[in-house]
Design a protein around this motif. Structure first.
Motif, PDB file in Angstrom:
ATOM      1  N   LEU A   1       0.840  -1.204   0.000  1.00 47.79           N
ATOM      2  CA  LEU A   1       0.000   0.000   0.000  1.00 47.79           C
ATOM      3  C   LEU A   1       0.879   1.260   0.000  1.00 47.79           C
ATOM      4  O   LEU A   1       0.515   2.274  -0.604  1.00 47.79           O
ATOM      5  CB  LEU A   1      -0.942  -0.018   1.212  1.00 47.79           C
ATOM      6  CG  LEU A   1      -2.131   0.930   1.126  1.00 47.79           C
ATOM      7  CD1 LEU A   1      -2.937   0.716  -0.147  1.00 47.79           C
ATOM      8  CD2 LEU A   1      -3.036   0.774   2.333  1.00 47.79           C
TER       9      LEU A   1
ATOM     10  N   LEU B   1      -9.434   1.267   0.826  1.00 47.80           N
ATOM     11  CA  LEU B   1      -8.231   0.442   0.982  1.00 47.80           C
ATOM     12  C   LEU B   1      -7.803   0.373   2.437  1.00 47.80           C
ATOM     13  O   LEU B   1      -7.321  -0.657   2.904  1.00 47.80           O
ATOM     14  CB  LEU B   1      -7.081   0.997   0.133  1.00 47.80           C
ATOM     15  CG  LEU B   1      -7.280   0.971  -1.384  1.00 47.80           C
ATOM     16  CD1 LEU B   1      -6.058   1.520  -2.094  1.00 47.80           C
ATOM     17  CD2 LEU B   1      -7.577  -0.436  -1.873  1.00 47.80           C
TER      18      LEU B   1
ATOM     19  N   VAL C   1      -9.874  -2.321   4.141  1.00 47.99           N
ATOM     20  CA  VAL C   1      -9.445  -3.673   3.788  1.00 47.99           C
ATOM     21  C   VAL C   1      -8.097  -3.984   4.438  1.00 47.99           C
ATOM     22  O   VAL C   1      -7.894  -5.049   5.022  1.00 47.99           O
ATOM     23  CB  VAL C   1      -9.345  -3.836   2.261  1.00 47.99           C
ATOM     24  CG1 VAL C   1      -8.879  -5.236   1.905  1.00 47.99           C
ATOM     25  CG2 VAL C   1     -10.684  -3.536   1.614  1.00 47.99           C
ATOM     26  N   GLU C   2      -7.174  -3.036   4.337  1.00 53.78           N
ATOM     27  CA  GLU C   2      -5.835  -3.250   4.884  1.00 53.78           C
ATOM     28  C   GLU C   2      -5.892  -3.498   6.391  1.00 53.78           C
ATOM     29  O   GLU C   2      -5.265  -4.414   6.912  1.00 53.78           O
ATOM     30  CB  GLU C   2      -4.949  -2.028   4.583  1.00 53.78           C
ATOM     31  CG  GLU C   2      -3.789  -1.868   5.541  1.00 53.78           C
ATOM     32  CD  GLU C   2      -2.425  -1.809   4.871  1.00 53.78           C
ATOM     33  OE1 GLU C   2      -2.304  -2.283   3.739  1.00 53.78           O
ATOM     34  OE2 GLU C   2      -1.504  -1.308   5.511  1.00 53.78           O
TER      35      GLU C   2
ATOM     36  N   LEU D   1      -7.302  -6.926   7.064  1.00 54.14           N
ATOM     37  CA  LEU D   1      -6.335  -7.989   6.779  1.00 54.14           C
ATOM     38  C   LEU D   1      -5.281  -8.085   7.871  1.00 54.14           C
ATOM     39  O   LEU D   1      -4.946  -9.171   8.339  1.00 54.14           O
ATOM     40  CB  LEU D   1      -5.634  -7.715   5.443  1.00 54.14           C
ATOM     41  CG  LEU D   1      -6.389  -8.079   4.176  1.00 54.14           C
ATOM     42  CD1 LEU D   1      -5.613  -7.612   2.964  1.00 54.14           C
ATOM     43  CD2 LEU D   1      -6.632  -9.576   4.107  1.00 54.14           C
TER      44      LEU D   1
ATOM     45  N   ARG E   1      -6.695  -9.682  10.944  1.00 50.45           N
ATOM     46  CA  ARG E   1      -6.833 -11.136  10.770  1.00 50.45           C
ATOM     47  C   ARG E   1      -5.502 -11.851  10.962  1.00 50.45           C
ATOM     48  O   ARG E   1      -5.416 -12.870  11.638  1.00 50.45           O
ATOM     49  CB  ARG E   1      -7.354 -11.460   9.368  1.00 50.45           C
ATOM     50  CG  ARG E   1      -8.853 -11.369   9.219  1.00 50.45           C
ATOM     51  CD  ARG E   1      -9.219 -11.517   7.760  1.00 50.45           C
ATOM     52  NE  ARG E   1      -8.914 -12.852   7.240  1.00 50.45           N
ATOM     53  CZ  ARG E   1      -9.799 -13.840   7.179  1.00 50.45           C
ATOM     54  NH1 ARG E   1     -11.021 -13.650   7.605  1.00 50.45           N
ATOM     55  NH2 ARG E   1      -9.459 -15.008   6.692  1.00 50.45           N
ATOM     56  N   PHE E   2      -4.467 -11.313  10.326  1.00 47.98           N
ATOM     57  CA  PHE E   2      -3.163 -11.962  10.437  1.00 47.98           C
ATOM     58  C   PHE E   2      -2.629 -11.890  11.845  1.00 47.98           C
ATOM     59  O   PHE E   2      -2.028 -12.834  12.348  1.00 47.98           O
ATOM     60  CB  PHE E   2      -2.173 -11.313   9.470  1.00 47.98           C
ATOM     61  CG  PHE E   2      -2.262 -11.878   8.098  1.00 47.98           C
ATOM     62  CD1 PHE E   2      -1.951 -13.212   7.868  1.00 47.98           C
ATOM     63  CD2 PHE E   2      -2.683 -11.108   7.032  1.00 47.98           C
ATOM     64  CE1 PHE E   2      -2.040 -13.749   6.605  1.00 47.98           C
ATOM     65  CE2 PHE E   2      -2.787 -11.639   5.772  1.00 47.98           C
ATOM     66  CZ  PHE E   2      -2.462 -12.956   5.546  1.00 47.98           C
TER      67      PHE E   2
ATOM     68  N   GLY F   1      -1.569 -18.612   6.350  1.00 46.55           N
ATOM     69  CA  GLY F   1      -2.596 -17.594   6.288  1.00 46.55           C
ATOM     70  C   GLY F   1      -3.529 -17.794   7.441  1.00 46.55           C
ATOM     71  O   GLY F   1      -3.462 -18.814   8.125  1.00 46.55           O
TER      72      GLY F   1
ATOM     73  N   SER G   1      -6.328 -18.910   7.907  1.00 43.78           N
ATOM     74  CA  SER G   1      -7.516 -19.679   7.567  1.00 43.78           C
ATOM     75  C   SER G   1      -7.962 -20.532   8.733  1.00 43.78           C
ATOM     76  O   SER G   1      -9.007 -21.126   8.725  1.00 43.78           O
ATOM     77  CB  SER G   1      -7.217 -20.568   6.367  1.00 43.78           C
ATOM     78  OG  SER G   1      -6.212 -21.486   6.729  1.00 43.78           O
TER      79      SER G   1
ATOM     80  N   ARG H   1      -4.932 -26.699   7.524  1.00 43.70           N
ATOM     81  CA  ARG H   1      -5.791 -26.261   6.429  1.00 43.70           C
ATOM     82  C   ARG H   1      -6.143 -27.441   5.528  1.00 43.70           C
ATOM     83  O   ARG H   1      -5.362 -28.370   5.388  1.00 43.70           O
ATOM     84  CB  ARG H   1      -5.032 -25.206   5.619  1.00 43.70           C
ATOM     85  CG  ARG H   1      -5.925 -24.190   5.016  1.00 43.70           C
ATOM     86  CD  ARG H   1      -5.094 -23.181   4.287  1.00 43.70           C
ATOM     87  NE  ARG H   1      -4.209 -22.466   5.178  1.00 43.70           N
ATOM     88  CZ  ARG H   1      -2.932 -22.250   4.926  1.00 43.70           C
ATOM     89  NH1 ARG H   1      -2.388 -22.690   3.830  1.00 43.70           N
ATOM     90  NH2 ARG H   1      -2.200 -21.590   5.773  1.00 43.70           N
TER      91      ARG H   1
ATOM     92  N   GLN I   1       1.334 -17.561  -1.356  1.00 43.41           N
ATOM     93  CA  GLN I   1       1.066 -16.494  -0.416  1.00 43.41           C
ATOM     94  C   GLN I   1       1.841 -15.267  -0.802  1.00 43.41           C
ATOM     95  O   GLN I   1       3.021 -15.323  -1.065  1.00 43.41           O
ATOM     96  CB  GLN I   1       1.516 -16.908   0.975  1.00 43.41           C
ATOM     97  CG  GLN I   1       0.561 -17.816   1.670  1.00 43.41           C
ATOM     98  CD  GLN I   1      -0.750 -17.186   1.889  1.00 43.41           C
ATOM     99  OE1 GLN I   1      -0.855 -15.992   2.032  1.00 43.41           O
ATOM    100  NE2 GLN I   1      -1.786 -17.967   1.897  1.00 43.41           N
ATOM    101  N   PHE I   2       1.172 -14.233  -0.759  1.00 44.81           N
ATOM    102  CA  PHE I   2       1.793 -12.960  -0.702  1.00 44.81           C
ATOM    103  C   PHE I   2       2.129 -12.204  -1.929  1.00 44.81           C
ATOM    104  O   PHE I   2       1.706 -11.135  -2.084  1.00 44.81           O
ATOM    105  CB  PHE I   2       3.009 -12.951   0.184  1.00 44.81           C
ATOM    106  CG  PHE I   2       2.617 -11.981   1.112  1.00 44.81           C
ATOM    107  CD1 PHE I   2       1.993 -12.336   2.255  1.00 44.81           C
ATOM    108  CD2 PHE I   2       2.607 -10.676   0.700  1.00 44.81           C
ATOM    109  CE1 PHE I   2       1.443 -11.400   3.035  1.00 44.81           C
ATOM    110  CE2 PHE I   2       2.053  -9.764   1.486  1.00 44.81           C
ATOM    111  CZ  PHE I   2       1.495 -10.138   2.661  1.00 44.81           C
TER     112      PHE I   2
END
Lengths: 518, 340
Positions: free
Chosen positions: A64, A464, A467-468, A471, A474-475, A494, A496, A504, A515-516
């Motif tokens: 970003l 953004l 969302v950022e 995210l 979550r991480f 991730g 999940s 997973r 990933q990533f």
């Protein structure tokens, strides 16, 4: 609002937003490189997991920063074309060299770092993250040198033929004392951002693990504990350096831009010795200096400005008169000044912004340092704090150095108004180079166009940011995942799964590699 | 060669390098929905494979744009300060597209959720298509004509840049990138995606080269000489060469051939256009030219030294990146053992 005001809002919004990402990229990049180095040297599992976990946060943030940095390079031309023409001989070359020497290094080697896990030799792979970090740091140096040239133009003479500054000493531009002070201040302030993040998130995970009755012997405990300790020490050391470099920069600013500093103190009239204002009361939002009253400590401002307890510090009212004498009481009656042509010039920056911006910057730094001290104390000798206020307060305080960084830049940028290029008082008046913000804007661009870009960028940036933030949360909640335990390509793992419970499903395994980076 | 000419050439090289490198990642991104087939899971696997070919390199490629724009500002502020505000809205559109595209690359895999994945994949495709159109339109306008007055400001308002030069440049860059991406995929992948990509390039390359050749041809006709005419002919022949190499499955040679189409066309455009950097449609006397737009010789000298040392290093490590990731990719992601 006219084009000038809209363009200024646009520059302010997009730059402050961009600068939320930048200090985290610089500070966290450096710490991730240190973690990676420690893993390569010691082979200890926690350093690998720390590298992977914090590396993931670093990369979400990095992209970003890159994306919003693009806007910066274009908007000098889009909205500020007269500025771009005026400063072209100096400013553009610094941006181009930044791209050539820093951005290529940063982006190419980050790509190699992300995809190079297990694919290129271990030590060479370690070198790639260091190359990227060096790139970020060089980038910071160049852009701050460019900004510092606007704050304190050196290495140029006025070219009579073009009416614009002509560069005569590139080395002087790069070794501008304003740039050296501002660069060192910004780098250590970036480390405070990264340190605060490690502390806040690390404490939260430690507390959660303890309340859930998890072992304090396993690797993941070491991950969070080391994160808190590393972040705490980095924050405290960085705070000390922030204060020292800030003092250096402040003293320079008293010589180079006395109005910025006196309005930061709401010092209306020249005092000798001058008192330092702690807190204003009574009409603290007023822009009439004489309306503001504050609690003060005698002598301190003289000390901050001149390192002694007696020297006079000039007041806003006197400086306003001096500037009006030197640079004119009104803008020239010339179409290049737009609506401002012939209007009186206010040489005092917006007082409420400089005064409170300065205090917010310092206050947020203090909050962050206090949290770091608390974190180190509460985790001493293997302890884990469970205090809800302490831990959640530390998590909340992750935001403090971000706010402090933004406030510092808003202060320094708005504090130099009404100039976009501030006259350098070290050279004789006749040879000084300066440029008013009012004459910098693109003459042919319509208000509707700048509104369009301001609104579309602001809406996109807001979306953004949501969302950022989602995210990252979550991480952070997911913590260390199984992808972090092996050095596989991509920054794996991730969120999940919820914590350590299940693995997973197999059909998603392909994503581990992916990933990533894309 | 004087320094201004040298830096005009440097800027031309940077723009060409950008189109050459970012061109294939624009193309790959735009082809995601075109070259993925089968059921939903298969299409997703195909898209993953295609995105993996550009994953490690797209960001480095984009720095070529940043450097190209930076070099325009650094060497020719008069060009930068005329071109960008004159095309304010297309450049803003370009920025919006590049921003969403960049974050989409990184965010797509952050959740194990098909709808999330599909959304960001569409953003990658859409952002890449819009960015290719916008940058092509901007380059078309600066080389073919913008309504610029004597003082370098735009006449005619916010949409006065609209016209066939913008349309031609936009279509030329997008069409070139589509085939470029297809040839790149044919070179970098195995399996059905490789076959489809090769078939796509074979079918569309002659048509996709036309707008680019038309653009270069117009600049050559307006102000070109013998050299730019020869360059144009080389570009046209390279299209034929690319097609014949594709026909016999020589993807590496086809990639070089298609790269030559761009290199020769761009050299023709910039070579024939020199010394004009912004062509005025109001009056040729208002053209922004290298001499008037440039910075001082001192600044150009400094930049020449720094770039002379820095650029070879950059080219070296970028080439090394492509070398590290040189392997063809297959649909099965490799779980390589870690180097210890």
């Amino acid at each position: 609002m006219d084009v000038l005001d809209i363009a200024r809002w646009q520059f302010g919004i997009t730059t402050v937003y961009h600068f939320l990402m930048v200090p985290l990229t610089i500070g966290l990049g450096l710490l991730v490189a240190v973690m990676h180095t420690l893993w390569v040297r010691t082979g200890r599992a926690e350093w690998l997991r720390m590298t992977r976990f914090w590396g993931r946060i670093f990369l979400i943030n990095f992209v970003l920063g890159v994306a919003t940095g693009l806007v910066q390079e274009f908007q000098f031309g889009l909205a500020w074309s007269e500025y771009s023409r005026f400063v072209g001989d100096v400013f553009g070359s610094i941006l181009a060299l930044e791209a050539l020497l820093a951005f290529f290094l940063e982006s190419t080697f980050l790509g190699l770092w992300i995809f190079g896990w297990g694919r290129i030799p271990k030590k060479l792979h370690l070198a790639t993250i260091w190359a990227a970090v060096v790139g970020s740091t060089i980038s910071a140096y160049f852009i701050i040198a460019a900004n510092s040239w606007m704050q304190h133009p050196v290495g140029v003479v006025m070219d009579e033929a073009t009416g614009r500054p002509r560069q005569v000493d590139f080395l002087a531009v790069l070794t501008n004392n304003t740039a050296l002070a501002a660069f060192s201040h910004a780098i250590v302030a970036s480390l405070m951002v990264a340190g605060g993040l490690l502390v806040g998130i690390g404490l939260w995970h430690l507390r959660r693990r303890k309340l859930a009755g998890r072992s304090t012997e396993d690797v993941d405990h070491a991950v969070w504990r080391r994160s808190v300790r590393l972040g705490g020490y980095v924050s405290l050391a960085a705070f000390l350096l922030v204060a020292l470099t800030g003092d250096w920069q402040g003293k320079l600013m008293y010589q180079q831009q006395p109005l910025k500093m006196s309005s930061a103190e709401a010092l209306c009239n020249t005092e000798a010795p001058a008192s330092f204002s702690i807190f204003a009361f009574n009409k603290l939002g007023s822009n009439e200096c004489d309306d503001v009253h504050s609690f003060t400590i005698p002598y301190i401002l003289s000390f901050l400005a001149h390192s002694d307890f007696s020297s006079p510090v000039p007041g806003v009212n006197q400086l306003q008169e001096q500037y009006a004498d030197a640079y004119g009481a009104t803008y020239p009656d010339d179409p290049s000044f737009g609506d401002k042509a012939g209007e009186p010039i206010d040489y005092t920056p917006v007082l409420a912004v400089t005064y409170w911006g300065f205090r917010l910057m310092i206050g947020m730094g203090m909050v962050s340092a206090a949290v770091a001290a608390y974190a180190l104390w509460s985790t001493r000798k293997g302890r884990v704090p469970t205090s809800r206020i302490g831990v959640y307060g530390s998590l909340l305080a992750v935001g403090a150095p971000f706010v402090g960084n933004a406030a510092g830049w808003i202060f320094t940028e708005m504090g130099r108004q009404p100039f976009v290029v501030v006259p350098n008082p070290d050279v004789p008046r006749a040879e000084q180079i300066y440029f008013f913000t009012a004459q910098a804007v693109s003459p042919g661009v319509t208000a509707a166009e700048v509104w369009t870009s301001l609104i579309s960028l602001a809406v996109l940036y807001a979306a953004l940011a949501v969302v950022e933030f989602g995210l990252i949360v979550r991480f952070v909640r997911a913590g260390i995942t199984e992808g972090d335990t092996t050095p596989t390509p991509g920054i794996g793992g991730g969120p999940s799964r919820d914590d350590d419970e299940s693995t997973r499903p197999d059909d998603d395994a392909s994503d581990d590699v992916l990933q990533f980076a894309y | 060669m004087d320094l201004q000419t040298l830096w005009f050439a440097a800027v031309a090289v940077l723009w060409t390098g950008f189109l050459l490198l970012e061109g294939f990642d624009f193309g790959v991104a735009a082809l995601l929905p075109v070259l993925s087939r089968g059921d939903a899971a298969q299409r997703r696997a195909d898209k993953n494979l295609m995105l993996r070919t550009i994953g490690p390199v797209w960001d480095g490629n984009e720095v070529w744009l940043v450097t190209a724009v930076g070099a325009v500002f650094a060497a020719f502020p008069g060009w930068y300060a005329t071109w960008l505000p004159a095309m304010y809205l297309p450049f803003v559109l370009l920025l919006l597209a590049l921003i969403v595209r960049a974050v989409a690359f990184e965010w797509r895999h952050q959740r194990h959720d098909a709808a999330w994945d599909a959304t960001w994949t569409r953003v990658i495709t859409g952002g890449s298509v819009v960015a290719a159109l916008a940058i092509g339109g901007a380059l078309g306008a600066t080389t073919l004509g913008l309504p610029i007055a004597a003082d370098g400001t735009r006449v005619g308002g916010a949409f006065s840049w609209v016209g066939w030069p913008v349309a031609l440049g936009a279509v030329a860059v997008l069409a070139y990138s589509l085939v470029h991406g297809a040839v790149f995929l044919a070179l970098k992948t195995e399996g059905p995606v490789r076959e489809r990509a090769r078939a796509f390039a074979l079918r569309w390359s002659p048509l996709a080269a036309l707008p680019l050749l038309a653009w270069a041809g117009l600049v050559v006709l307006r102000s070109g000489g013998l050299v730019s005419t020869v360059l144009w002919l080389v570009a046209a022949l390279a299209v034929v060469g690319t097609w014949t190499r594709l026909k016999v499955d020589r993807e590496g040679q086809a990639f070089l051939g298609w790269a030559l189409v761009l290199l020769a066309s761009a050299a023709a455009v910039f070579g024939a256009g020199y010394p004009t950097v912004v062509a005025s449609t109001v009056d040729p006397a208002f053209d922004v030219v290298v001499g008037g737009a440039s910075v001082s010789d001192y600044t150009l000298t400094v930049m020449t030294w720094v770039a002379g040392v820095g650029l070879p290093v950059v080219l070296g490590y970028q080439a090394w990146t492509y070398w590290v990731f040189r392997k063809r990719l297959t649909a099965e992601p490799e779980h390589e053992a870690a180097h210890a």
